[in-house]
Design a protein around this motif. Structure first.
Motif, PDB file in Angstrom:
ATOM      1  N   ALA A 161       0.783  -1.177  -0.004  1.00 19.60           N
ATOM      2  CA  ALA A 161       0.122  -0.067  -0.137  1.00 19.60           C
ATOM      3  C   ALA A 161       1.003   1.406   0.173  1.00 19.60           C
ATOM      4  N   SER A 162       2.083   1.188   0.648  1.00 20.87           N
ATOM      5  CA  SER A 162       2.646   2.579   0.786  1.00 20.87           C
ATOM      6  C   SER A 162       3.597   2.787  -0.758  1.00 20.87           C
ATOM      7  N   LYS A 163       3.881   1.606  -1.383  1.00 23.07           N
ATOM      8  CA  LYS A 163       4.222   1.726  -2.882  1.00 23.07           C
ATOM      9  C   LYS A 163       3.189   2.421  -3.854  1.00 23.07           C
ATOM     10  N   ALA A 164       1.974   1.868  -3.502  1.00 19.59           N
ATOM     11  CA  ALA A 164       0.842   2.359  -4.212  1.00 19.59           C
ATOM     12  C   ALA A 164       0.356   3.827  -4.188  1.00 19.59           C
ATOM     13  N   ILE A 165       0.797   4.183  -2.866  1.00 15.40           N
ATOM     14  CA  ILE A 165       0.579   5.823  -2.613  1.00 15.40           C
ATOM     15  C   ILE A 165       1.048   6.395  -3.577  1.00 15.40           C
TER      16      ILE A 165
ATOM     17  N   LEU B 260      -5.615   4.738   0.430  1.00 17.84           N
ATOM     18  CA  LEU B 260      -4.337   4.029   0.945  1.00 17.84           C
ATOM     19  C   LEU B 260      -3.765   4.349   2.110  1.00 17.84           C
ATOM     20  N   LYS B 261      -3.493   5.585   2.458  1.00 17.04           N
ATOM     21  CA  LYS B 261      -2.807   6.305   3.433  1.00 17.04           C
ATOM     22  C   LYS B 261      -3.570   5.962   4.624  1.00 17.04           C
ATOM     23  N   ALA B 262      -4.713   6.062   4.740  1.00 13.06           N
ATOM     24  CA  ALA B 262      -5.663   5.284   5.788  1.00 13.06           C
ATOM     25  C   ALA B 262      -5.536   4.047   6.076  1.00 13.06           C
ATOM     26  N   GLU B 263      -5.476   3.275   4.946  1.00 15.63           N
ATOM     27  CA  GLU B 263      -5.118   1.901   5.292  1.00 15.63           C
ATOM     28  C   GLU B 263      -3.633   1.558   6.021  1.00 15.63           C
ATOM     29  N   VAL B 264      -2.820   2.308   5.509  1.00 17.07           N
ATOM     30  CA  VAL B 264      -1.517   2.141   6.094  1.00 17.07           C
ATOM     31  C   VAL B 264      -1.569   2.585   7.570  1.00 17.07           C
ATOM     32  N   ALA B 265      -2.036   3.640   7.896  1.00 14.06           N
ATOM     33  CA  ALA B 265      -2.225   3.944   9.236  1.00 14.06           C
ATOM     34  C   ALA B 265      -2.795   3.109  10.249  1.00 14.06           C
ATOM     35  N   GLU B 266      -3.821   2.413   9.525  1.00 19.24           N
ATOM     36  CA  GLU B 266      -4.677   1.289  10.413  1.00 19.24           C
ATOM     37  C   GLU B 266      -3.662   0.056  10.498  1.00 19.24           C
ATOM     38  N   ILE B 267      -2.949  -0.443   9.541  1.00 12.87           N
ATOM     39  CA  ILE B 267      -2.022  -1.481   9.705  1.00 12.87           C
ATOM     40  C   ILE B 267      -0.952  -1.194  10.775  1.00 12.87           C
ATOM     41  N   LYS B 268      -0.582   0.202  10.769  1.00 12.36           N
ATOM     42  CA  LYS B 268       0.534   0.640  11.543  1.00 12.36           C
ATOM     43  C   LYS B 268      -0.070   0.618  13.071  1.00 12.36           C
ATOM     44  N   HIS B 269      -1.121   0.830  13.088  1.00 16.09           N
ATOM     45  CA  HIS B 269      -1.907   0.917  14.390  1.00 16.09           C
ATOM     46  C   HIS B 269      -2.194  -0.904  14.957  1.00 16.09           C
ATOM     47  N   THR B 270      -2.342  -1.569  13.861  1.00 17.45           N
ATOM     48  CA  THR B 270      -2.540  -3.059  14.409  1.00 17.45           C
ATOM     49  C   THR B 270      -1.308  -3.809  14.464  1.00 17.45           C
TER      50      THR B 270
END
Length: 425
Positions: A54-58, A73-83
């Protein structure tokens, strides 16, 4: 420590081995925790991979002007970072739970170990020597020893029960026994003499299996070091966290050290005399070898202990311990029991155990095999011998009607001209 892969492949066999040692079946619980831990690990790996993608896709989305997609995608990365931290913590907790469960389980018995609940199930496999015929009633060492310099009351006044104070000729005899044993093991049996730490860290006792299960049986200092209950701890841990390049010849080590045990699990046993002490000397034997050498090495170690008894002309018998009487880390154990005429009984004077990979896995001690791949070493340990118990055997077997004790021929070169211990006025 146990091989988790072998438990996965044969949980029924693992539980059967534990049952033979009187332990409850736990393979199901182990596999349950293991499955949860592996599932959490997989989820974490998948989440990390998705985060990277996702980071690359951003950047690509921004380059195409797809701002809305980039924000998603940024929101998804942030959620994963939290998980991810939560998954890491969950995996760590499950790993610690699994390690604690495995660490508390005893080693599994070898297939040729007799089944039994306690010492009544042990099997005598050999006997050596002739029991002496006395023309008087032989005394126990606790009665015979004090006039000769084996004092219990003096020690009790300063240290309490299960300590002794040896004086003069008696102290010389104990020192002679230790030196004689060391000379025999190093000069004739191929062991390398070592001087080792008497204080060790927690991980050393964990490596040989005294911790965490038997903490109360050991003495701990205020700076979180532990007094060794046997030199097995120091000698065996000398290969911890190593990959040995060549183990074609077994490593044989020996040491004469003081040993310290709280005897918390022996309340009421041998409270009188010199058999079971908080502090005592012992010549320890340790061997590090390959799997294919363990049977030969086990027999070599047993014979090394037996030859001490034979040189001192002390009758003994060899006992194969049953599943219910073996030590925590052993797969197979032979005990040597010496004849004590004062007690009219055979008493343990040496215990020689093959531990398989059990200790090596706890210490991460390996060697490089012929294929170049690391494999866990096999460890063995035994007494060659317990010095105080050998002193007891000499006193009772060599006692005379007048209360004196003859010095065995093998010890005379170590006694400075003393050939008989005589009662002191």
């Amino acid at each position: 420590m146990h091989d988790l892969r072998s438990i996965r492949e044969n949980p029924e066999g693992f539980d059967a081995g534990l049952a033979a040692r009187g332990a409850e079946p736990v393979a199901g619980r182990i596999l349950e925790i293991d499955e949860k831990r592996r599932a959490v690990t997989t989820r974490g790996q998948e989440a990390q991979a998705r985060r990277n993608d996702a980071s690359k896709a951003i950047g690509a989305a921004m380059g195409r002007g797809e701002i809305e997609l980039a924000e998603e995608l940024k929101a998804e990365v942030a959620e994963i970072k939290h998980t991810l931290p939560a998954l890491e913590e969950e995996g760590k907790a499950l790993g610690e739970e699994l390690d604690a469960l495995l660490a508390a389980l005893p080693n599994l018995p070898a297939s040729d170990v007799p089944k039994g609940a306690d010492e009544a199930g042990n099997v005598e496999t050999a006997r050596w020597g002739q029991q002496r015929n006395f023309e008087f009633d032989p005394k126990e060492h606790a009665d015979l020893g004090p006039p000769l310099g084996l004092e219990f009351e003096t020690a009790a006044e300063m240290s309490g029960a299960r300590f002794a104070f040896l004086r003069g000729q008696m102290a010389r005899l104990e020192r002679a026994l230790g030196q004689f044993m060391l000379d025999l093991q190093t000069g004739q049996r191929g062991y390398t003499e070592c001087i080792v730490p008497l204080l060790v860290r927690e991980e050393a006792l964990y490596g040989t299996g005294q911790l965490p299960k038997f903490a109360e049986d050991n003495f701990r200092t205020t700076d979180d070091r532990w007094l060794i209950p046997t030199a097995e701890v120091s000698l065996t841990n000398s290969v911890r966290e190593q990959i040995l390049d060549d183990l074609s010849n077994p490593i044989r080590l020996t040491a004469l050290t003081p040993c310290f045990r709280s005897e918390a699990g022996a309340a009421g046993k041998d409270t009188r005399g010199y058999i079971r002490q908080h502090q005592f000397y012992k010549v320890e034997l340790v061997a590090i070898c390959r799997d294919e050498d363990h049977e030969t090495e086990h027999e070599h170690m047993v014979r090394s202990a037996e030859q001490v008894l034979e040189a001192l002309d002390l009758p003994y018998r060899r006992m194969l311990l049953c599943t219910g009487d073996m030590g925590f880390g052993a797969r197979k154990t032979f005990d040597l029991e010496v004849w004590l005429p004062g007690q009219g009984a055979y008493r343990e004077i040496s215990s020689v155990s093959w531990c398989g990979e059990f200790q090596a896995r706890r210490m991460n001690a390996r060697y490089r095999g012929e294929n170049g791949k690391p494999a866990f070493v096999h460890t063995l340990n035994g007494s060659g011998l317990a010095v105080g118990r050998t002193l007891v055997a000499v006193l009772e077997n060599y006692q005379q009607a007048d209360g004196s004790v003859l010095v065995p021929e093998a010890l005379k070169p170590y006694m400075g001209g003393i050939e008989r211990l005589t009662p002191q006025g």
